[in-house]
Design a protein around this motif. Structure first.
Motif, short mmCIF file in Angstrom:
data_model
loop_
_atom_site.label_atom_id
_atom_site.label_comp_id
_atom_site.label_asym_id
_atom_site.label_seq_id
_atom_site.Cartn_x
_atom_site.Cartn_y
_atom_site.Cartn_z
N MET B 1 5.52 -18.27 24.48
CA MET B 1 6.85 -17.69 24.30
C MET B 1 7.17 -16.76 25.46
O MET B 1 6.28 -16.31 26.17
N PRO B 3 7.79 -13.65 26.35
CA PRO B 3 7.16 -12.42 26.80
C PRO B 3 5.90 -12.66 27.62
O PRO B 3 5.46 -11.80 28.36
N HIS B 4 5.30 -13.85 27.50
CA HIS B 4 4.03 -14.09 28.17
C HIS B 4 4.12 -14.36 29.65
O HIS B 4 3.10 -14.33 30.35
N CYS B 5 5.30 -14.71 30.16
CA CYS B 5 5.32 -15.17 31.55
C CYS B 5 5.20 -14.01 32.53
O CYS B 5 5.00 -14.24 33.71
N VAL B 6 5.31 -12.80 32.05
CA VAL B 6 5.43 -11.66 32.97
C VAL B 6 4.34 -11.61 34.03
O VAL B 6 4.63 -11.60 35.22
#
Lengths: 329, 329
Positions: B1, B3-6
């Protein structure tokens, strides 16, 4: 959805056979084979949905074993649901493939159904298309009404915990890349932590009503904890000497070398959560019943950001270099 | 999801901003910004889920307007939900992009939110990854318990209907490919039918309790009807002279040229459905209230496959050639 691929690409319509298996969940009113799946949620519950894409070259290398790939696609999504305290139920799979490689498909689909069966989830639909290899999995689960765990509930004074151990996955990746010299059996164990992370589904459900906030560790503790701190408008002290490192990790490297992996290596897929002091006893009983190892690593503060400490003193970390731990003046 | 790509890719974390907008649906307990979305289903209803992937080079050409691409990704999924009689509610978007092209993202996301707003659906999560351009959309809706429309309910004697007109999309594609010479305004209208199909969401809901079976037309009537026939274990008579062709289509080509497009051109995204004789009056009233044009094109029989007829006589079709209509001996 799958029924549509028939005329567009006959060859690809064969693929759906690999993903059509009898379903044993009674809440799947209709799965693969119509325009959409129809699913029945328990009354008094809320739907929880997460989606993740794995792209060749970005998230995995072309030589990956398709069994590992299928496992990881499911596990990574299950970990997101676990972090919400949700019970996983159903998934849809969008699979883009450069061509039809039947041995690859057989291995991939068998591994997919193996982990699905283990966690009791049903594959209820999907789409197969031609193109560069990528996998998008959308997973659906449910929680009792208003019982989901969010990142925003951490309060000053709450204790900070993680399940399991940290840094094994990062060490496993280094084994795979030939950057860590260790015995074959040690490397195998660490690589397994990297390729086959165990989503903490049971622990997540156990934390409902106990944890004030929760999330899963995908990018690494140092990065992921800031999401909880930002969402909850709090700070944290992390006691570096309390970070749980596995015996295997400590047998292949020094604790000081391993710490940056534990903090910033990523892909641990353990749960990070906070619990109020009043719930510590209940937490101990519940996690012991669930059989989930967990460790207290710090505390929520009224400060800003993360204050890394050793023996009660702040230390400065340079995680971009991954190896500097200096005592703060 | 999202928020994880940061940490994985800072550049890509910017992308999620394009897809984070205030949400106005009260049943979205939590949307973008945690490990998963939390959603509330109306009590007494069942969840309906469909997913579709569009891949560059397979489903669209690189030069496609990103506004058309976003529209179509949503419309195609909405059409699947419409065919189940479901009310669309939420979607997740998995977007794989070769790089960050801000004007492209702006146009794409604005178009996505425009159609989402029109149909009242909320974007509740997703994942953005680097790789060859592809879009996987998973759409979620609901139906009152046991009221979903399936392909399997057609019975001998039921009448066969389609909404709207058929073949416009195929003609529009030929305009785009320069294979159909027509005035600019006619081509524009046909191209619009190809690029901007209107999913029959309201008609789908209207058909609950009236239609014995339903599906959406994506591959073309000749192919799609066989899914209903197979699922229901019945046959069908189709009266070729009753197939609804638009005035525009008939003004740019002969009816005989247009018929194969109506039967096998694909991408009409109209609804194909069957209704028992006893419900014909109720159907007329309900569809008139919904304002949906529809046409009776044949009848379900005890036979096998599709019997194409003209003036009560069977004719033989060679749809692989797309242009042979010979009278059966």
């Amino acid at each position: 959805m799958w029924p549509h691929c028939v005329m567009v690409n006959d060859e690809f319509s064969l693929i759906k056979r690999y993903f059509t298996r009898p379903n044993h969940r009674k809440d799947v009113i209709f799965g693969v084979g119509d325009d959409a799946a129809v699913l029945s949620l328990p009354s008094g519950s809320q739907l929880v949905v997460s989606t993740d894409t794995l792209v060749e070259g970005t998230h995995f290398l072309p030589e990956i074993d398709p069994a590992d790939l299928a496992y990881k696609a499911v596990a990574v999504n299950l970990s997101d649901l676990a972090a919400m305290g949700a019970e996983p139920a159903w998934m849809t799979l969008a699979l883009t493939l450069p061509g039809v490689d039947e041995p690859w498909l057989k291995t991939f689909s068998e591994s997919l159904f193996e982990i699905a069966r283990y966690y009791g989830i049903a594959l209820v639909g999907g789409d197969t298309t031609r193109g560069p290899l990528s996998i998008t999995l959308t997973i659906h689960g449910h929680v009792p009404q208003d019982r989901a765990l969010y990142r925003s509930g951490a309060r000053v004074g709450d204790w900070i915990y993680v399940t399991g151990t940290l840094g094994d996955s990062a060490a496993g990746l280094r084994c795979l890349q030939g950057q860590l010299s260790a015995s074959q059996s040690h490397c195998q164990a660490l690589v397994r932590r990297h390729l086959r992370p165990r989503p903490r589904v049971l622990a997540g459900r156990t934390l409902r009503g106990l944890a004030s906030s929760a999330m899963d560790l995908s990018d690494g503790l140092a990065s992921d904890l800031t999401h909880i701190l930002n969402a909850s408008a709090v700070g944290a002290v992390i006691e570096l000497d309390r970070l749980p490192l596995s015996e295997i990790l400590l047998s292949v490297t020094e604790r000081e070398t391993a710490l940056p992996w534990a903090l910033a290596g990523g892909e641990d897929y353990e749960l990070l959560f906070t619990v109020p002091e009043a719930q510590r006893g209940a937490l101990k009983r519940a996690m012991s019943e669930a059989g989930t190892p967990y460790t207290r690593i710090g505390q929520i503060t009224a400060g800003v950001g993360i204050d890394y400490q050793r023996k009660g003193k702040s230390v400065e970390l340079n995680l971009s270099g991954y190896n500097h731990f200096e005592e703060h003046p």
